[in-house]
Enzyme design. Structure first.
Site, PDB file in Angstrom:
ATOM      1  N   GLU A  36       8.828  -9.127 -18.038  1.00 54.30           N
ATOM      2  CA  GLU A  36       9.853  -8.299 -18.701  1.00 54.30           C
ATOM      3  C   GLU A  36      11.111  -9.095 -19.042  1.00 54.30           C
ATOM      4  O   GLU A  36      12.065  -9.133 -18.274  1.00 54.30           O
ATOM      5  CB  GLU A  36      10.234  -7.097 -17.821  1.00 54.30           C
ATOM      6  CG  GLU A  36      11.241  -6.175 -18.503  1.00 54.30           C
ATOM      7  CD  GLU A  36      11.726  -5.033 -17.625  1.00 54.30           C
ATOM      8  OE1 GLU A  36      12.407  -4.149 -18.163  1.00 54.30           O
ATOM      9  OE2 GLU A  36      11.436  -5.029 -16.419  1.00 54.30           O
ATOM     10  N   LYS A  91       6.544  -6.235 -20.932  1.00 53.29           N
ATOM     11  CA  LYS A  91       7.442  -5.081 -21.031  1.00 53.29           C
ATOM     12  C   LYS A  91       8.657  -5.535 -21.833  1.00 53.29           C
ATOM     13  O   LYS A  91       9.424  -6.388 -21.382  1.00 53.29           O
ATOM     14  CB  LYS A  91       7.843  -4.575 -19.642  1.00 53.29           C
ATOM     15  CG  LYS A  91       8.748  -3.348 -19.712  1.00 53.29           C
ATOM     16  CD  LYS A  91       8.922  -2.680 -18.358  1.00 53.29           C
ATOM     17  CE  LYS A  91       9.888  -1.503 -18.465  1.00 53.29           C
ATOM     18  NZ  LYS A  91       9.994  -0.719 -17.218  1.00 53.29           N
TER      19      LYS A  91
END
Length: 297
Positions: free
Chosen positions: A178, A215
């Protein structure tokens, strides 16, 4: 890799979204305040974490929090180590709700340098990953932040993320990489173009069969990450809400059909500790349905 086949298939192909229930020490007071629990309502960290655990348990046990719309959930380490109704949380998620459990493993961010915030060192990472495997966790999540379109900074963030991802893969877990791009950045679109190229380069260097998830902030350019979603080493690309309202996040997600949601604040928007169970279930159910519909659009 010896992934659980049912969980692997659900994460790769399941219709729905990933609930982010992983606010940690720094973001917990704000999450509780939005839920109607103010700092004066608890005394010290233990009571604070008890209050947030109660909130998470209420969400997980709600009528609509099942694999019909929620295919995965990201937990904070304390939540993984805790129980709901006498059952370890990760076990309850999968066995009772059909929801695949993930663990947030990052320990916060360094100060901004080269326009980015790198991950702080994660002490005793091998022990943490071994505990996660033992608890029935499927994958991990680790968040860095990109504030501006700085090529060196973004390259460093992505390199650090993939170095950690390789450790996670070696432990038999699927990492969610992420590198969040700040939605308020003046150079957001440019930063995302640089990020795309760095992610592509690092994905191409992964061994065959080594699976990761990504993500990412909902991009300024719709469909920017479609090619990454199709990469052989990518199980799924999920979107973070990043400060957008639920309505804004869902609208943007609808323009990126190869991404599904992994929202936290948008999921809990409008929920309040004083609600009756029926009111709480109805409000959460509406949020879940909105995010689900945007994820399958």
């Amino acid at each position: 890799m010896g992934y659980d086949k049912a969980q692997f298939d659900q994460m790769g192909n399941g219709k729905g979204f990933i609930a982010a229930l992983d606010q940690s020490g720094g973001s917990t007071p704000k999450a509780l305040s939005l839920y109607g629990v103010e700092p004066g309502d608890y005394n010290g960290d233990e009571e604070m974490f008890k209050a947030v655990h109660d909130m998470r348990a209420r969400i997980i046990l709600a009528d609509d929090f099942t694999s019909e719309k929620v295919i995965g959930a990201i937990l904070f380490e304390r939540t993984m180590d805790d129980e709901i109704n006498g059952k370890p949380v990760a076990q309850l998620l999968w066995e009772d709700r059909g929801v695949v459990p993930f663990l947030k493993i990052d320990k916060g961010l360094e100060e901004t340098n080269n326009g980015v915030q790198m991950l702080k060192p994660i002490m005793e990472i091998d022990d943490l990953l071994a505990r996660a495997v033992k608890k029935g966790i499927f994958g991990t999540k680790e968040r860095s932040v990109i504030h501006e379109a700085n090529e060196n900074g973004i390259a460093a963030v992505v390199a650090q993320q993939f170095e950690l991802a390789r450790q996670v893969c070696a432990a038999g877990l699927v990492p969610i990489i992420e590198p969040e791009v700040n939605i308020h950045s003046d150079s957001k679109a440019e930063a995302e173009d640089i990020l795309f190229a760095e992610l592509q380069k690092n994905l191409d260097a992964l061994p065959e069969g080594e699976m990761v998830m990504l993500k990412l902030t909902l991009p300024s350019k719709a469909g920017l990450y479609d090619d990454l979603a199709d990469h052989d080493n990518v199980l799924r690309v999920v979107a973070l809400s990043g400060g957008y309202s639920t309505a804004e996040a869902c609208e943007l997600l609808g323009k990126n059909p190869k991404m599904i949601a992994s929202f936290s604040r948008a999921l809990t928007e409008g929920l309040n500790v004083k609600m009756s169970d029926q009111e709480f279930n109805d409000a959460l159910g509406q949020n879940i349905d909105k995010i689900y519909q945007a994820s399958i659009a």
